[in-house]
Design a protein around this motif. Structure first.
Motif, PDB file in Angstrom:
ATOM      1  N   ARG A   1       1.485  32.219  25.605  1.00 59.50           N
ATOM      2  CA  ARG A   1       2.901  31.949  25.813  1.00 59.50           C
ATOM      3  C   ARG A   1       3.706  33.233  25.658  1.00 59.50           C
ATOM      4  O   ARG A   1       3.533  33.982  24.694  1.00 59.50           O
ATOM      5  N   LYS A   2       4.597  33.477  26.610  1.00 60.01           N
ATOM      6  CA  LYS A   2       5.440  34.661  26.561  1.00 60.01           C
ATOM      7  C   LYS A   2       6.621  34.401  25.638  1.00 60.01           C
ATOM      8  O   LYS A   2       7.107  33.277  25.532  1.00 60.01           O
ATOM      9  N   PHE A   3       7.065  35.437  24.982  1.00 60.47           N
ATOM     10  CA  PHE A   3       8.197  35.296  24.073  1.00 60.47           C
ATOM     11  C   PHE A   3       9.155  36.455  24.287  1.00 60.47           C
ATOM     12  O   PHE A   3       8.778  37.517  24.775  1.00 60.47           O
ATOM     13  N   CYS A   4      10.371  36.238  23.910  1.00 59.53           N
ATOM     14  CA  CYS A   4      11.410  37.258  24.052  1.00 59.53           C
ATOM     15  C   CYS A   4      11.266  38.268  22.912  1.00 59.53           C
ATOM     16  O   CYS A   4      11.320  37.900  21.738  1.00 59.53           O
ATOM     17  N   ALA A  20      16.991  34.120  28.932  1.00 52.37           N
ATOM     18  CA  ALA A  20      18.034  34.336  29.938  1.00 52.37           C
ATOM     19  C   ALA A  20      19.171  35.196  29.389  1.00 52.37           C
ATOM     20  O   ALA A  20      19.689  36.080  30.083  1.00 52.37           O
ATOM     21  N   HIS A  21      19.539  34.956  28.156  1.00 52.28           N
ATOM     22  CA  HIS A  21      20.635  35.716  27.544  1.00 52.28           C
ATOM     23  C   HIS A  21      20.293  37.203  27.467  1.00 52.28           C
ATOM     24  O   HIS A  21      21.084  38.060  27.880  1.00 52.28           O
ATOM     25  N   HIS A  22      19.115  37.509  26.959  1.00 45.53           N
ATOM     26  CA  HIS A  22      18.734  38.907  26.814  1.00 45.53           C
ATOM     27  C   HIS A  22      18.404  39.559  28.155  1.00 45.53           C
ATOM     28  O   HIS A  22      18.574  40.770  28.307  1.00 45.53           O
ATOM     29  N   GLN A  23      17.965  38.788  29.132  1.00 48.10           N
ATOM     30  CA  GLN A  23      17.720  39.352  30.463  1.00 48.10           C
ATOM     31  C   GLN A  23      19.032  39.801  31.100  1.00 48.10           C
ATOM     32  O   GLN A  23      19.088  40.851  31.735  1.00 48.10           O
ATOM     33  N   ARG A  24      20.082  39.026  30.913  1.00 54.87           N
ATOM     34  CA  ARG A  24      21.392  39.424  31.438  1.00 54.87           C
ATOM     35  C   ARG A  24      21.877  40.704  30.760  1.00 54.87           C
ATOM     36  O   ARG A  24      22.405  41.614  31.414  1.00 54.87           O
ATOM     37  N   LEU A  25      21.698  40.785  29.446  1.00 51.92           N
ATOM     38  CA  LEU A  25      22.085  42.001  28.729  1.00 51.92           C
ATOM     39  C   LEU A  25      21.250  43.200  29.180  1.00 51.92           C
ATOM     40  O   LEU A  25      21.781  44.301  29.353  1.00 51.92           O
TER      41      LEU A  25
END
Length: 87
Positions: free
Chosen positions: A11-14, A52-57
């Protein structure tokens, strides 16, 4: 009778949710380079595992770093700059 074991992907994690002290900042191009391909494209979150939040940042900070010339737009651009600087 041998059963074939099925592959279960991990499983991938942020990375940024797991480590709260890891900043997303355009001043840290060493961290941002992990999320950019050799050709200069921003890697999708389904591949990197970021939320999604950190990808936008990440996207905005990568674009800022490119604007400030801390990251290259393309790999060919980086090799041209390195050749000129060694002359």
């Amino acid at each position: 009778m041998a059963f074939k074991k099925r592959f279960t992907p991990r499983r991938k994690f942020c990375r940024f949710c797991a480590d709260k002290d890891l900043p997303i900042n355009y001043k840290r191009p060493d961290i941002l380079r992990d999320f950019v391909t050799e050709r200069g494209k921003i890697i999708a979150r389904r591949i990197t595992g970021t939320c999604a939040h950190h990808q936008r940042l990440l996207t905005t900070e990568i674009k800022r770093a490119r604007q400030m010339a801390l990251l290259f737009y393309t790999s060919t651009h980086s090799s041209d700059v390195l050749k000129k600087s060694s002359l």
